[in-house]
Design a protein around this motif. Structure first.
Motif, PDB file in Angstrom:
ATOM      1  N   ILE A 295       0.841  -1.197   0.000  1.00 23.87           N
ATOM      2  CA  ILE A 295       0.000   0.000   0.000  1.00 23.87           C
ATOM      3  C   ILE A 295       0.875   1.245   0.000  1.00 23.87           C
ATOM      4  CG2 ILE A 295      -1.765   1.273   1.258  1.00 23.87           C
ATOM      5  CD1 ILE A 295      -2.493  -1.492   2.485  1.00 23.87           C
ATOM      6  N   GLN A 296       0.553   2.168  -0.889  1.00 26.00           N
ATOM      7  CA  GLN A 296       1.296   3.425  -0.971  1.00 26.00           C
ATOM      8  C   GLN A 296       0.961   4.295   0.222  1.00 26.00           C
ATOM      9  OE1 GLN A 296       1.285   5.638  -4.766  1.00 26.00           O
ATOM     10  NE2 GLN A 296       0.379   7.301  -3.585  1.00 26.00           N
ATOM     11  N   LYS A 297       1.986   4.765   0.908  1.00 27.43           N
ATOM     12  CA  LYS A 297       1.752   5.703   2.012  1.00 27.43           C
ATOM     13  C   LYS A 297       1.305   7.039   1.412  1.00 27.43           C
ATOM     14  CE  LYS A 297       4.729   3.493   5.174  1.00 27.43           C
ATOM     15  NZ  LYS A 297       4.614   3.101   6.402  1.00 27.43           N
ATOM     16  N   PRO A 298       0.506   7.791   2.146  1.00 21.64           N
ATOM     17  CA  PRO A 298       0.004   9.073   1.615  1.00 21.64           C
ATOM     18  C   PRO A 298       1.146  10.007   1.220  1.00 21.64           C
ATOM     19  CG  PRO A 298      -1.137   8.479   3.639  1.00 21.64           C
ATOM     20  CD  PRO A 298      -0.017   7.507   3.469  1.00 21.64           C
ATOM     21  N   ARG A 299       0.967  10.661   0.070  1.00 17.42           N
ATOM     22  CA  ARG A 299       1.928  11.642  -0.437  1.00 17.42           C
ATOM     23  C   ARG A 299       1.192  12.961  -0.656  1.00 17.42           C
ATOM     24  NH1 ARG A 299       4.297   8.180  -5.358  1.00 17.42           N
ATOM     25  NH2 ARG A 299       2.093   8.302  -5.808  1.00 17.42           N
TER      26      ARG A 299
END
Length: 147
Positions: free
Chosen positions: A99-103
């Motif tokens: 899962i991509q961490k928030p950017r």
């Protein structure tokens, strides 16, 4: 001019409110209209806080640049960009490493989602004869308002 365009042209910020109660069905319609707003990837990257505690509403009126009319509002909704809620949901259903961490881009999408939902809410309220006003000052003292 059709009814929707006319409503958009006629909608104005209202800072003086009557003492008339907002019907439960109308409040539900306003919130449901907000939730129906389109969102980035259908992720709903925002949360809506329905503030019903009069003491908290009074505090918001003070913290939001001493705008006394806020305390007179029958209905107070706070729209928050909230990528974290979606991210947390993903971590419950998928392997956390994938899962991509928030950017920054995710924050911008979340802000857009919250703004579009808020616009749906004020237009829905206007269509029901209920005045409203955006309060941008909530961001100025976010530390106090987060409490």
């Amino acid at each position: 001019m059709n009814d929707i365009i006319r409503l958009l042209f006629e909608r104005k910020s209202v800072r003086v409110y009557t003492q008339q109660k907002i019907a439960t069905e109308d409040k539900k319609l306003i919130i449901d209209a907000a939730i129906q707003a389109p969102t980035a990837g259908n992720l709903h990257l925002y949360s809506i806080i329905d503030v019903t505690d009069r003491q908290i509403i009074d505090q918001l009126a003070i913290h939001c640049d001493h705008q006394a009319f806020i305390a007179q509002a029958e209905m107070v909704l706070i729209f928050c960009a909230d990528y974290q809620r979606t991210y947390d949901g993903f971590t419950l259903t998928q392997v956390a490493e994938t899962i991509q961490k928030p950017r920054l881009g995710d924050l911008l999408l979340a802000c857009n989602d919250a703004i579009i939902a808020a616009q749906n809410a004020v237009v829905a309220a206007s269509s029901l004869g209920i005045g409203s006003c955006y309060i941008g000052d909530i961001l100025e003292n976010y530390e106090l308002n987060a409490e």
